[in-house]
Design an enzyme around this catalytic site. Structure first.
Site, mmCIF file in Angstrom:
data_model
loop_
_atom_site.group_PDB
_atom_site.id
_atom_site.type_symbol
_atom_site.label_atom_id
_atom_site.label_comp_id
_atom_site.label_asym_id
_atom_site.label_seq_id
_atom_site.Cartn_x
_atom_site.Cartn_y
_atom_site.Cartn_z
ATOM 1 N N HIS A 1 -39.808 -7.236 -35.334
ATOM 2 C CA HIS A 1 -40.033 -7.030 -36.768
ATOM 3 C C HIS A 1 -38.822 -6.379 -37.420
ATOM 4 O O HIS A 1 -38.471 -6.702 -38.555
ATOM 5 C CB HIS A 1 -41.279 -6.163 -36.981
ATOM 6 C CG HIS A 1 -42.545 -6.953 -36.982
ATOM 7 N ND1 HIS A 1 -43.769 -6.398 -36.715
ATOM 8 C CD2 HIS A 1 -42.779 -8.264 -37.208
ATOM 9 C CE1 HIS A 1 -44.707 -7.329 -36.788
ATOM 10 N NE2 HIS A 1 -44.128 -8.461 -37.081
ATOM 11 N N ARG B 1 -42.795 -22.278 -42.270
ATOM 12 C CA ARG B 1 -43.746 -21.864 -41.237
ATOM 13 C C ARG B 1 -45.113 -21.675 -41.876
ATOM 14 O O ARG B 1 -45.288 -20.775 -42.696
ATOM 15 C CB ARG B 1 -43.277 -20.562 -40.583
ATOM 16 C CG ARG B 1 -41.848 -20.580 -40.068
ATOM 17 C CD ARG B 1 -41.495 -19.216 -39.465
ATOM 18 N NE ARG B 1 -40.122 -19.122 -39.032
ATOM 19 C CZ ARG B 1 -39.115 -18.655 -39.792
ATOM 20 N NH1 ARG B 1 -39.375 -18.247 -41.033
ATOM 21 N NH2 ARG B 1 -37.889 -18.585 -39.323
ATOM 22 N N ARG C 1 -43.559 -27.330 -41.069
ATOM 23 C CA ARG C 1 -44.005 -27.382 -39.677
ATOM 24 C C ARG C 1 -45.499 -27.106 -39.631
ATOM 25 O O ARG C 1 -45.964 -26.086 -40.160
ATOM 26 C CB ARG C 1 -43.251 -26.327 -38.844
ATOM 27 C CG ARG C 1 -43.656 -26.323 -37.370
ATOM 28 C CD ARG C 1 -42.880 -25.266 -36.609
ATOM 29 N NE ARG C 1 -43.289 -23.910 -36.963
ATOM 30 C CZ ARG C 1 -42.637 -22.808 -36.568
ATOM 31 N NH1 ARG C 1 -41.553 -22.912 -35.845
ATOM 32 N NH2 ARG C 1 -43.076 -21.619 -36.916
ATOM 33 N N GLU D 1 -37.485 -28.266 -28.992
ATOM 34 C CA GLU D 1 -37.442 -26.864 -28.577
ATOM 35 C C GLU D 1 -37.463 -26.697 -27.065
ATOM 36 O O GLU D 1 -37.352 -25.573 -26.575
ATOM 37 C CB GLU D 1 -38.641 -26.116 -29.177
ATOM 38 C CG GLU D 1 -38.682 -26.148 -30.693
ATOM 39 C CD GLU D 1 -40.005 -25.662 -31.227
ATOM 40 O OE1 GLU D 1 -40.104 -24.467 -31.554
ATOM 41 O OE2 GLU D 1 -40.946 -26.483 -31.313
ATOM 42 N N ASN E 1 -33.961 -21.146 -31.115
ATOM 43 C CA ASN E 1 -34.517 -19.941 -30.484
ATOM 44 C C ASN E 1 -35.290 -20.303 -29.215
ATOM 45 O O ASN E 1 -35.050 -19.767 -28.134
ATOM 46 C CB ASN E 1 -35.443 -19.204 -31.450
ATOM 47 C CG ASN E 1 -34.735 -18.747 -32.715
ATOM 48 O OD1 ASN E 1 -33.533 -18.916 -32.855
ATOM 49 N ND2 ASN E 1 -35.484 -18.182 -33.629
ATOM 50 N N ASP E 2 -36.238 -21.222 -29.359
ATOM 51 C CA ASP E 2 -37.034 -21.624 -28.195
ATOM 52 C C ASP E 2 -36.233 -22.487 -27.233
ATOM 53 O O ASP E 2 -36.407 -22.388 -26.015
ATOM 54 C CB ASP E 2 -38.297 -22.374 -28.638
ATOM 55 C CG ASP E 2 -39.474 -21.430 -28.856
ATOM 56 O OD1 ASP E 2 -39.615 -20.486 -28.058
ATOM 57 O OD2 ASP E 2 -40.230 -21.625 -29.817
ATOM 58 N N ARG F 1 -37.684 -14.910 -25.232
ATOM 59 C CA ARG F 1 -36.936 -14.569 -26.449
ATOM 60 C C ARG F 1 -37.389 -13.265 -27.078
ATOM 61 O O ARG F 1 -36.701 -12.719 -27.952
ATOM 62 C CB ARG F 1 -37.069 -15.705 -27.476
ATOM 63 C CG ARG F 1 -38.491 -16.050 -27.812
ATOM 64 C CD ARG F 1 -38.585 -17.228 -28.754
ATOM 65 N NE ARG F 1 -38.318 -16.823 -30.119
ATOM 66 C CZ ARG F 1 -38.712 -17.530 -31.185
ATOM 67 N NH1 ARG F 1 -39.342 -18.674 -31.025
ATOM 68 N NH2 ARG F 1 -38.471 -17.120 -32.398
ATOM 69 N N CYS G 1 -32.869 -25.640 -37.227
ATOM 70 C CA CYS G 1 -33.650 -24.662 -37.988
ATOM 71 C C CYS G 1 -33.831 -23.345 -37.236
ATOM 72 O O CYS G 1 -34.587 -22.483 -37.668
ATOM 73 C CB CYS G 1 -35.012 -25.231 -38.373
ATOM 74 S SG CYS G 1 -36.086 -25.586 -36.975
#
Length: 555
Positions: free
Chosen positions: A184, A285, A321, A415, A438-439, A449, A486
């Site tokens: 966060h 998202r 998505r 991903e 990221n993934d 991650r 992305c």
């Protein structure tokens, strides 16, 4: 001069004196209460309710992603299961302070043991517990210091409630010992464009008042900097400020090759993205509609959110998505079964296929919102994609069901390595591919991650990741299909150049990164980008890949 290392958030650089975060409250003693059960229960309830209302108020003031985070924390303060645990301890004769401390600690340990997304929420529980105990003691909750001058904030970690309301006139940069690139703290720092380095485990040695340079691009904190180093950092900061204030232009390379620069968004509030020159949305998202709910949102509720989003980008591409949730982000109406390894479990499209009614309702809402905004004359170019696609058959399934609802442009996220290696076959069915770096990095390097202990492996510069990106880029060229990026990698100005050299046709990122990437692309030709990409691919590790690309790009 000494350099401490962590994970940089963004590309900024800042300098100033250190101010350390106040330490957490001391744990309460496990003493028997001198009050009645009713009195202690009343104290606990009042404190928990007051903290929940305070967090909600902070969220309203902060807005954006911060509001969602703080509202989630407010729900923790009022969680019925936690309240039951507190009541059980009160009934055994504990004080309200001890009951809250012990109950929250028990839940915290359970979340930490799960790891992944839920593991990251353990720190949020700690913050809520501290605020409730402070309320019970009648003291201020631990928070951001105020030394009376601008400063570099150094903390073990920073609670969402504090990050959301940081005074950006005073906080020059943020350094945390804990946290990873998707914590966060990192998410909110990125949204607010705060210069930040997280997961700097040795930053505890920094002293109040000492001057440091915080370089997010390099992921370093420089102590005892020389006058020349301070001047160089100041020049870089000024250059970034000039770039950010330059007239907005479309994303393009120096030779005129267009590279649309899009925004990653987590809510329909698109004002900042539009103001910063986003040419559309590369990743919307939809999870914000679903997380924290006991039942799925209705088609009407979803449609309203999608209409707001599509209306903000008339005539522009908006990539939505569908719900990406699973065992690491459990939803009572989708999949809340415990899994030993949720990152490899029933998530993304797999979870939606198991609960197809949720997918069909989402596609219905998207199609209706698209039709409504077009009829009103302000429609966007809607693209819809599925998350965590790993096979050709999954691609065929999603594209087929999207077509049933009149979705004109249906694609998939790449991903996992399997979808990258089969990209040519996947793009034979899908209209486009969007690479979630990221993934893709997580699965390629086998490094969670969200786990700080393996954050060093979570680097999209690794040649293995870049090779997979090239596979998808090559497949896009052969099939004539667009390939977007992305993931967070697109926000790195140098890596953005490399990704274009590997075949990316658009880049999507946090809106605050748009100016840096726009300037980087404008100084590079397509031949330059391809040369930098080839140089990076010949490297053996992430650090040498970055260095090789840097050297090739400046030739």
């Amino acid at each position: 001069m000494t350099q401490l290392r962590g994970v940089g958030i963004g590309q900024g650089v800042a300098q100033g004196p250190v101010a350390r975060m106040m330490p957490p409250l001391a744990p309460p003693a496990e003493d028997a209460t001198a009050l009645t059960l009713a009195e202690e229960t009343s104290r606990a309830r009042e404190a928990m309710d007051a903290v929940a209302r305070d967090l909600e108020a902070r969220g309203e003031r902060a807005g954006g992603t911060a509001r969602d985070v703080l509202e989630a924390q407010a729900m923790m303060a009022e969680d019925p299961a936690l309240a039951e645990e507190v009541d059980a301890r009160l009934a055994a004769g504990a004080t309200a302070e001890w009951a809250v401390f012990d109950a929250f600690a028990s839940f915290r340990d359970q979340l930490a043991a799960l790891g992944g997304y839920l593991g990251e929420r353990a720190a949020d529980l700690d913050d809520v517990a501290q605020r409730i105990i402070a309320r019970l003691r009648g003291v201020a909750a631990p928070g951001v210091p105020d030394p009376g001058h601008p400063f570099v904030l150094v903390a073990d970690d920073l609670a969402p409630a504090d990050t959301a309301l940081l005074d950006l006139e005073k906080v020059l940069a943020l350094v945390t010992l804990q946290g990873g690139p998707t914590s966060h703290t990192a998410i909110l720092a990125r949204e607010k464009a705060i210069v930040a380095v997280v997961g700097a485990t040795t930053a505890g040695e920094l002293r109040d008042g000492e001057t440091v340079i915080v370089d997010a691009a390099a992921g370093t904190i420089t102590t005892d900097p020389t006058a020349d180093e301070l001047a160089a950092a100041r020049r870089r900061a000024d250059e970034r400020e000039d770039a950010a204030s330059a007239p907005l232009t479309l994303g393009a390379l120096a030779d005129g090759t267009p590279i649309p620069l899009l925004a990653n968004l987590g809510s329909p509030d698109a004002a900042q993205a539009v103001a910063l020159g986003a040419e559309g949305v590369g990743l919307f998202r939809t999870e914000f509609l679903f997380l924290g709910q006991q039942t799925a949102p209705t088609i009407t509720q979803q449609r309203a959110a999608y209409e707001k989003l599509l209306g903000a980008f008339p005539g522009k591409k908006v990539v939505v998505r569908v719900l990406d949730a699973g065992a690491d982000k459990p939803l009572a109406f989708l999949n809340d079964a415990h899994e030993e390894n949720p990152a490899l479990g029933l998530r993304g499209l797999r979870a939606l296929r198991a609960s197809e009614d949720i997918l069909r309702e989402q596609l219905t809402a998207l199609a209706e919102a698209d039709a409504a905004t077009r009829a009103a004359g302000g429609g966007a170019d809607l693209w819809v994609m599925a998350p965590m696609v790993s096979t050709v058959s999954e691609t065929e399934y999603f594209v087929s069901i999207a077509r049933e609802y009149g979705i004109r442009t249906a694609g998939v996220m790449v991903e996992v390595p399997s979808s990258a290696l089969l990209a040519d076959r996947i793009l034979a069915h899908a209209d486009f591919a969007s690479i979630g770096t990221n993934d893709l990095t997580q699965y390629t390097l086998a490094a969670d991650r969200l786990l700080g202990s393996v954050a060093a492996f979570q680097d999209p510069w690794h040649p293995a990741v870049l090779r997979l990106v090239r596979e998808v880029g090559d497949a896009g060229r052969r099939t004539g299909k667009p390939v977007g990026i992305c993931g967070e990698a697109a926000a790195d100005p140098l890596l953005a150049v490399v990704l274009v050299g590997l075949g990316a046709t658009s880049l999507s990122m946090a809106p605050t990164a748009l100016a840096d990437v726009r300037a980087s692309l404008a100084a590079t030709t397509l031949d330059d980008a391809r040369r930098a990409a080839e140089a990076a691919l010949t490297a053996e590790d992430a650090a040498s890949a970055r260095h090789a690309a840097e050297s090739a790009a400046t030739r």
